[in-house]
Design an enzyme around this catalytic site. Sequence first.
Site, PDB file in Angstrom:
ATOM      1  CE  LYS A  96       6.287  57.249  -9.823  1.00 11.47           C
ATOM      2  NZ  LYS A  96       5.725  56.378  -8.765  1.00 11.47           N
ATOM      3  NE  ARG A 110      11.772  51.256  -1.302  1.00  8.93           N
ATOM      4  CZ  ARG A 110      10.620  50.634  -1.057  1.00  8.93           C
ATOM      5  NH1 ARG A 110      10.625  49.409  -0.563  1.00  8.93           N
ATOM      6  NH2 ARG A 110       9.475  51.224  -1.305  1.00  8.93           N
TER       7      ARG A 110
HETATM    8  N1  BES Z   1       7.959  58.713  -5.546  1.00 12.02           N
HETATM    9  C1  BES Z   1       7.175  57.557  -5.323  1.00 12.02           C
HETATM   10  C2  BES Z   1       6.255  57.680  -4.120  1.00 12.02           C
HETATM   11  C3  BES Z   1       5.148  58.697  -4.214  1.00 12.02           C
HETATM   12  C4  BES Z   1       3.863  58.297  -4.502  1.00 12.02           C
HETATM   13  C5  BES Z   1       5.383  60.031  -3.943  1.00 12.02           C
HETATM   14  C6  BES Z   1       2.842  59.236  -4.550  1.00 12.02           C
HETATM   15  C7  BES Z   1       4.376  60.964  -3.997  1.00 12.02           C
HETATM   16  C8  BES Z   1       3.109  60.568  -4.288  1.00 12.02           C
HETATM   17  C9  BES Z   1       8.076  56.356  -5.081  1.00 12.02           C
HETATM   18  O1  BES Z   1       9.312  56.387  -5.687  1.00 12.02           O
HETATM   19  C10 BES Z   1       7.373  55.165  -5.609  1.00 12.02           C
HETATM   20  O2  BES Z   1       7.105  55.117  -6.762  1.00 12.02           O
HETATM   21  N2  BES Z   1       7.068  54.232  -4.726  1.00 12.02           N
HETATM   22  C11 BES Z   1       6.367  53.047  -5.088  1.00 12.02           C
HETATM   23  C12 BES Z   1       7.019  51.892  -4.381  1.00 12.02           C
HETATM   24  C13 BES Z   1       6.518  50.540  -4.811  1.00 12.02           C
HETATM   25  C14 BES Z   1       6.968  50.259  -6.220  1.00 12.02           C
HETATM   26  C15 BES Z   1       7.048  49.509  -3.858  1.00 12.02           C
HETATM   27  C16 BES Z   1       4.921  53.201  -4.632  1.00 12.02           C
HETATM   28  O3  BES Z   1       4.688  53.712  -3.551  1.00 12.02           O
HETATM   29  O4  BES Z   1       4.039  52.815  -5.390  1.00 12.02           O
HETATM   30 ZN    ZN Z   2       9.314  55.632  -7.670  1.00 12.59          ZN
END
Ligand code: BES
Ligand code: ZN
Length: 496
Positions: free
Chosen positions: A271, A345
């Site tokens: 991230k 997931r």
């Molecule tokens: N934990 C994150 C989702 C999230 C985003 C939670 C903002 C709380 C606040 C999740 O694991 C994630 O990173 N999801 C990605 C998925 C993508 C790579 C398909 C996302 O939503 O960007």
């Molecule tokens: Zn994630």
Amino acid sequence: MKRKKNHSADKKNAAKEHSGWWGDGPVFVFLYDKRKKEAITNGKAKEILQFVNDSEQVLHESEALRIIRINNEYSHPVLFVDTGKEVGLNLLDHLRMAGYRLAKWAENNSVKTLMIPPLKDDSPKKRNAILQGLCHASYAFDKYKSKKHEKADVEYLFADDMEIDGNSLQALFSGIDLAKNLINEPGCNLTPGVVANIAKGIAQKYGLGIKIRGESELKRDNYNGILTVGRGSKNQPAMVTISYAAKHKKNIRIALVGKGITFDTGGISLKTQDKMYEMKSDMSGAAIVLAAVQVIAELKLPVAVDAILCLAENRPGENAVLPGDIFKAKNGKSIMVENTDAEGRLVLIDGLTEAAELGATHIIDIATLTGAIQRALGNAIGGLFSNSEGLALTITESGEECGEKWWKMPLDEEYSEGLKDKVADVRNITDGGPGAITAALFLKEFVKKDLQWAHLDIAGVAFTANGYKYTEHGATAFGLKTIVDVVKRYSADDLR
Ligand code: BES
Ligand code: ZN
Ligand code: ZN
């Protein structure tokens, strides 16, 4: 009623006088909706409202809390609380906000006793909402502060003795405090193993069944989603199953599955730095299902419930899963990890499989799953996906009562196409598209069709940086109240 002539003098002095100019007696609370010019409080309401309407001070000040002494006919100090200050909330949530704000006011002004009068069209539900607001106001996460939050010793009196279920309220709020404390805890101190130990303590306290699978047990039982995500960290992943098996009347068994990423760096698909610290809250789902089973056990609800916590730390490391890696889920499907940041997931499908193996008839999973749901619904509404109209409706109704808004999203199979992979059976992301829906569709691939299942995406609502409603900063525990209420309804023959 006669208006006091010199109330403008009172106005000037009100601010400095409120530290007890009325002596030690109770401060009376007057709830009213300023915009609608309507009293929420019963009793002397009409006269006081008349005063409010006539008073320039009240009409021109936007401040919600104030004290006005009305002499002659009404000589008590009165704390005015505008229950209509926030827009878009229902009455119960307005009352929660009012309870929250009046508690904060009492604390800041060192008031010892507040007298809460009966409400118009009063009901235990309304009283309970005010009390919930008071409880929310007393939460503080101050274990890392050298100066602790001093809990004010305020006494709240209700002007009559309407029956209120104080035990349920207490059970609920010890759950809410537990969930918030876990979610607010920094990632360095709350690893999967630490959560598992806390769960063990709770299981012991309430006499619940518990099964903790560490790395070797996960390997033995083929729970490869959790293992895959946890591979990059030296802190072992785990799956915790807590079983509350009350003597239940019905043929239902509810599984609560929670995403428990104790920190989500994104893994190799790292991230960016922006607000990454908030990813300590990526275990909100697990914290909520753990707290939910505690509350349910405390309330001795006549229904069987399993809470399944899918715990792992997602970080890059020597052994971390690489984009393009393929693993086999317990149900035999092969999964290509195209993006290691779509890890929620992957851990959840193991929880969903475990739920089915335990004989669940209803499954609710809850997860901070996608940034996409945050973009779609913002920070006030949680995403709800379900294969059952009945379960979805129950969740929405429970949420409405609890001050947690849910919006039902489509689970349209048309979007499942994007999850097909060229090398493996499925992949964990799609090329663009509606991210929250495709994440839910990914989960759906791993849920047996004859089970009633709902997926709650709380990524937008689980954590607030600058405060939302009755949470100042940090974990909201959004979803916990709804889940407890849904389970209550299922245990009370309120089936759909
Ligand atoms: N934990 C994150 C989702 C999230 C985003 C939670 C903002 C709380 C606040 C999740 O694991 C994630 O990173 N999801 C990605 C998925 C993508 C790579 C398909 C996302 O939503 O960007
Ligand atoms: Zn994630
Ligand atoms: Zn995540």
